[in-house]
Scaffold this motif. Structure first.
Motif, mmCIF file in Angstrom:
data_model
loop_
_atom_site.group_PDB
_atom_site.id
_atom_site.type_symbol
_atom_site.label_atom_id
_atom_site.label_comp_id
_atom_site.label_asym_id
_atom_site.label_seq_id
_atom_site.Cartn_x
_atom_site.Cartn_y
_atom_site.Cartn_z
ATOM 1 N N MET A 159 0.832 -1.212 0.000
ATOM 2 C CA MET A 159 0.000 0.000 0.000
ATOM 3 C C MET A 159 0.866 1.261 0.000
ATOM 4 O O MET A 159 1.935 1.292 0.596
ATOM 5 C CB MET A 159 -0.927 -0.018 1.207
ATOM 6 C CG MET A 159 -1.895 -1.192 1.166
ATOM 7 S SD MET A 159 -3.125 -1.071 2.445
ATOM 8 C CE MET A 159 -4.067 -2.583 2.106
ATOM 9 N N LYS A 160 0.356 2.295 -0.663
ATOM 10 C CA LYS A 160 1.150 3.515 -0.844
ATOM 11 C C LYS A 160 1.261 4.291 0.471
ATOM 12 O O LYS A 160 0.258 4.578 1.125
ATOM 13 C CB LYS A 160 0.503 4.404 -1.911
ATOM 14 C CG LYS A 160 1.393 5.574 -2.301
ATOM 15 C CD LYS A 160 0.845 6.303 -3.526
ATOM 16 C CE LYS A 160 1.768 7.428 -3.945
ATOM 17 N NZ LYS A 160 3.107 6.946 -4.373
ATOM 18 N N LEU A 161 2.517 4.606 0.782
ATOM 19 C CA LEU A 161 2.779 5.339 2.015
ATOM 20 C C LEU A 161 2.289 6.785 1.867
ATOM 21 O O LEU A 161 2.558 7.437 0.872
ATOM 22 C CB LEU A 161 4.299 5.318 2.277
ATOM 23 C CG LEU A 161 4.778 5.760 3.651
ATOM 24 C CD1 LEU A 161 4.218 4.854 4.747
ATOM 25 C CD2 LEU A 161 6.317 5.749 3.675
ATOM 26 N N ASN A 162 1.563 7.273 2.872
ATOM 27 C CA ASN A 162 1.117 8.670 2.856
ATOM 28 C C ASN A 162 2.260 9.590 3.279
ATOM 29 O O ASN A 162 3.285 9.138 3.794
ATOM 30 C CB ASN A 162 -0.071 8.857 3.806
ATOM 31 C CG ASN A 162 -1.353 8.289 3.215
ATOM 32 O OD1 ASN A 162 -1.547 8.286 1.997
ATOM 33 N ND2 ASN A 162 -2.226 7.793 4.077
ATOM 34 N N TYR A 171 9.616 2.505 -6.658
ATOM 35 C CA TYR A 171 10.492 1.340 -6.454
ATOM 36 C C TYR A 171 11.225 1.403 -5.123
ATOM 37 O O TYR A 171 11.227 0.434 -4.355
ATOM 38 C CB TYR A 171 11.509 1.242 -7.603
ATOM 39 C CG TYR A 171 12.425 0.052 -7.477
ATOM 40 C CD1 TYR A 171 12.065 -1.188 -7.995
ATOM 41 C CD2 TYR A 171 13.655 0.168 -6.825
ATOM 42 C CE1 TYR A 171 12.899 -2.293 -7.856
ATOM 43 C CE2 TYR A 171 14.493 -0.933 -6.677
ATOM 44 C CZ TYR A 171 14.111 -2.151 -7.193
ATOM 45 O OH TYR A 171 14.926 -3.243 -7.054
ATOM 46 N N ASP A 172 11.818 2.566 -4.829
ATOM 47 C CA ASP A 172 12.637 2.659 -3.611
ATOM 48 C C ASP A 172 11.784 2.519 -2.357
ATOM 49 O O ASP A 172 12.159 1.827 -1.415
ATOM 50 C CB ASP A 172 13.396 3.990 -3.593
ATOM 51 C CG ASP A 172 14.430 4.035 -4.725
ATOM 52 O OD1 ASP A 172 14.934 2.947 -5.086
ATOM 53 O OD2 ASP A 172 14.687 5.126 -5.251
ATOM 54 N N LYS A 173 10.640 3.189 -2.353
ATOM 55 C CA LYS A 173 9.783 3.103 -1.158
ATOM 56 C C LYS A 173 9.264 1.684 -0.967
ATOM 57 O O LYS A 173 9.158 1.183 0.154
ATOM 58 C CB LYS A 173 8.606 4.071 -1.282
ATOM 59 C CG LYS A 173 9.001 5.510 -1.072
ATOM 60 C CD LYS A 173 7.759 6.383 -0.971
ATOM 61 C CE LYS A 173 8.149 7.848 -0.946
ATOM 62 N NZ LYS A 173 7.075 8.695 -1.465
ATOM 63 N N ARG A 217 10.096 -0.818 2.205
ATOM 64 C CA ARG A 217 9.037 -1.393 3.042
ATOM 65 C C ARG A 217 9.164 -2.925 3.095
ATOM 66 O O ARG A 217 8.950 -3.539 4.150
ATOM 67 C CB ARG A 217 7.658 -0.996 2.470
ATOM 68 C CG ARG A 217 6.474 -1.451 3.288
ATOM 69 C CD ARG A 217 6.441 -0.765 4.647
ATOM 70 N NE ARG A 217 5.359 -1.282 5.480
ATOM 71 C CZ ARG A 217 5.459 -1.468 6.803
ATOM 72 N NH1 ARG A 217 6.585 -1.194 7.440
ATOM 73 N NH2 ARG A 217 4.435 -1.914 7.487
ATOM 74 N N MET A 218 9.524 -3.512 1.964
ATOM 75 C CA MET A 218 9.682 -4.970 1.946
ATOM 76 C C MET A 218 10.839 -5.390 2.849
ATOM 77 O O MET A 218 10.745 -6.391 3.569
ATOM 78 C CB MET A 218 9.907 -5.457 0.513
ATOM 79 C CG MET A 218 8.644 -5.319 -0.340
ATOM 80 S SD MET A 218 8.920 -5.706 -2.074
ATOM 81 C CE MET A 218 9.045 -7.472 -1.989
ATOM 82 N N ASP A 219 11.903 -4.598 2.842
ATOM 83 C CA ASP A 219 13.039 -4.902 3.724
ATOM 84 C C ASP A 219 12.604 -4.819 5.185
ATOM 85 O O ASP A 219 12.916 -5.691 5.986
ATOM 86 C CB ASP A 219 14.204 -3.934 3.466
ATOM 87 C CG ASP A 219 14.880 -4.218 2.124
ATOM 88 O OD1 ASP A 219 14.716 -5.351 1.608
ATOM 89 O OD2 ASP A 219 15.551 -3.310 1.590
ATOM 90 N N GLU A 220 11.863 -3.747 5.502
ATOM 91 C CA GLU A 220 11.373 -3.582 6.885
ATOM 92 C C GLU A 220 10.596 -4.807 7.350
ATOM 93 O O GLU A 220 10.678 -5.216 8.490
ATOM 94 C CB GLU A 220 10.412 -2.387 6.940
ATOM 95 C CG GLU A 220 10.999 -1.103 7.474
ATOM 96 C CD GLU A 220 9.989 0.055 7.322
ATOM 97 O OE1 GLU A 220 10.418 1.105 6.870
ATOM 98 O OE2 GLU A 220 8.781 -0.123 7.632
ATOM 99 N N LEU A 221 9.817 -5.367 6.409
ATOM 100 C CA LEU A 221 8.954 -6.488 6.767
ATOM 101 C C LEU A 221 9.648 -7.840 6.578
ATOM 102 O O LEU A 221 9.072 -8.885 6.860
ATOM 103 C CB LEU A 221 7.665 -6.450 5.937
ATOM 104 C CG LEU A 221 6.744 -5.274 6.243
ATOM 105 C CD1 LEU A 221 5.656 -5.156 5.193
ATOM 106 C CD2 LEU A 221 6.125 -5.418 7.627
#
Ligand code: 4AD
Ligand code: MG
Length: 461
Positions: free
Chosen positions: A363-366, A395-397, A401-405
């Motif tokens: 989901m798109k980060l606000n 792509y970067d965001k 986020r995938m790395d965080e998770l």
């Protein structure tokens, strides 16, 4: 054979004529010289009364028939202006296609839904399930029509997949490995390289990720297919196998997504009210009084909108009423969803901008860096029927986020390609088809809107 639906549709054409109908006995009674059969043929909500006389050579045999027997009846259709139904058949001949045994479980009395669940192969013969499953069929058609009329491309996404679209880990594994002699890796893990696909696979929880790839090619697409979730929640609104509709729209944001969802719900309500008036009247009378008034209102008014943060403020004031108390960051439970839509808004309401930590990775980060461009549509009586979002197209965001998770990027290479090659703003949602059927029929349990329900500890037929 003429169907009962045709008789109602073109009554004038058939009155006074000899016709042949086929169907099943709903009830039968006889006196000395004649008898009455209430026949149901499955094509229409109404039944057809058959009058037969002892002039028929198999009069005695017919009179002994049990409820449920299959018959072919020839006779004259006569108008009955003083009766409840507009016509009946004066039978000339009754051919017994297949008699029903005396222990037929469906007798004329009303059976409980719980009992009928134990005979899911016979329950479609009852009034309630005739109405439910005809309306289910119409809703499916209406949904296709809504999207096809708007030039959306219907995409068939796979049922067997190697990824967990929602990241919730609620997956049914697919394997051909022999459980008695599973191959293990030196580390003691199951060696899925030896399995059919050469890797671990599961039944899909959502077609979204595949759907997005087609949205980046066709712009507007939708999926409509089965999805599977091994959620251990034994509730009236969770099934392990359910159908989902997932549109995905390119060059669109969360507002466009909500407009599409609202338009779809309203279109489907109107379609069903127009095309299944008898069934909807039946639900209104016997299942959920007030259904028609409510749906008509929904069809003609705007849905509510509230951000998650505002919703939490409203709910916190009523925490004394909830089993689970909420505060910013909590996931909304059914009780909170229903309170919002039933007590506060009294109509469907979109809750938007949830904390990123309770929503999926895509989901798109606000701009606040805390919430995402997500929306859930909550409706009275059920709670969430739609979950959707604008997707992270950067792509970067997305990879951050995938790395965080802790998601493995190799598993999502195809998905990341969409952000590498001509990424575009896009959004979509998932409508739980069964929950939509519950909402439109007033049926209170998901087990009663699925022909053959699969829930925790239950996979019969
Ligand atoms: O909110 P969910 O998990 O969203 C998705 O799967 C996204 N990929 C959708 C998207 O953006 N394309 O599920 C969507 C809907 C829910 O709102 C609910 O109506 C239904 O699917 N649903 C279920 N219905 C019946 N039984 C279950 N176990 C369900 N889980 C979800
Ligand atoms: Mg959801």
């Amino acid at each position: 054979l003429i169907t009962i639906r045709e008789l109602y549709r073109e009554k004038e054409k058939f009155i006074g004529k000899e016709i042949t109908v086929g169907g099943w006995v709903r009830s039968i009674r006889d006196s000395k010289a004649f008898g009455f059969i209430v026949l149901h043929d499955g094509t229409y909500f109404e039944t057809l009364q058959i009058v037969y006389h002892d002039t028929m050579e198999n009069f005695a045999e017919v009179s002994k028939l049990n409820v449920g027997s299959a018959l072919i009846i020839k006779g004259e259709l006569v108008a009955t202006p003083d009766a409840k139904q507009p016509f009946e058949i004066q039978a000339v001949s009754i051919e017994i296609e297949g008699a029903s045994q005396a222990d037929y479980p469906l007798q004329k009395k009303r059976h409980s839904l719980e009992f009928l669940r134990t005979i899911s192969h016979l329950r479609p013969r009852t009034n309630t399930f005739q109405a439910v499953f005809r309306v289910r069929s119409l809703i499916a058609y209406a949904i296709h029509k809504y999207f096809q009329d708007r030039d959306f491309v219907y995409v068939h996404t796979p049922l067997i997949t190697g990824s967990d679209a929602e990241g919730a880990g609620e997956m049914f594994q697919v394997t051909t490995l022999d459980l008695e002699k599973i191959p293990f890796t030196p580390e003691g893990k199951v060696d899925f390289k030896e399995d059919f696909f050469g890797k671990a696979t599961n039944l899909t929880v959502s077609g979204q990720l595949n759907g997005e790839t087609y949205a980046m090619a066709f712009r507007n697409i939708y999926t409509f297919g089965p999805t599977f979730r091994a959620e251990n929640s034994n509730t009236t609104r969770h099934a392990a196998e359910f159908w989902m509709i997932e549109p995905e729209i390119a060059f669109a944001d969360l507002k466009d997504d909500m407009a599409l969802a609202e338009g779809m719900i309203k279109f489907v309500i109107r379609y069903v009210l127009e095309n299944a008036p008898e069934e909807m009247k039946f639900f209104n009378e016997f299942v959920d009084k007030g259904l028609l008034e409510r749906l008509t209102h929904v069809m003609n008014s705007d849905f509510g909108h509230v951000t998650y943060t505002e919703a939490i403020e409203l709910l916190e004031k009523n925490n004394d009423k909830f089993e689970y108390k909420v505060s910013w960051g909590s996931d909304l439970q059914t009780e909170h969803e229903r309170y919002l839509t039933e007590e506060i808004y009294k109509k469907p309401v979109f809750v938007t901008d949830y904390p990123k930590d309770i929503k999926a990775f895509y989901m798109k980060l606000n701009e606040d860096n805390k919430t995402v461009a997500a929306m859930d549509l909550l409706v009275p009586g059920i709670g969430e029927i739609i979950g959707g979002s604008q997707r992270e197209d950067d792509y970067d965001k997305l990879t951050a986020r995938m790395d965080e998770l802790g998601l493995k990027k190799e598993d999502y290479d195809f998905y990341l390609d969409l952000r590498r090659y001509g990424s575009a703003r896009h959004a979509g949602f998932g409508l739980g088809f069964e929950r939509c059927v519950m909402y439109l029929t007033g049926m209170g349990n998901i087990r009663d809107v699925v022909p053959f329900p699969r829930t925790v500890n239950n996979c019969e037929l």
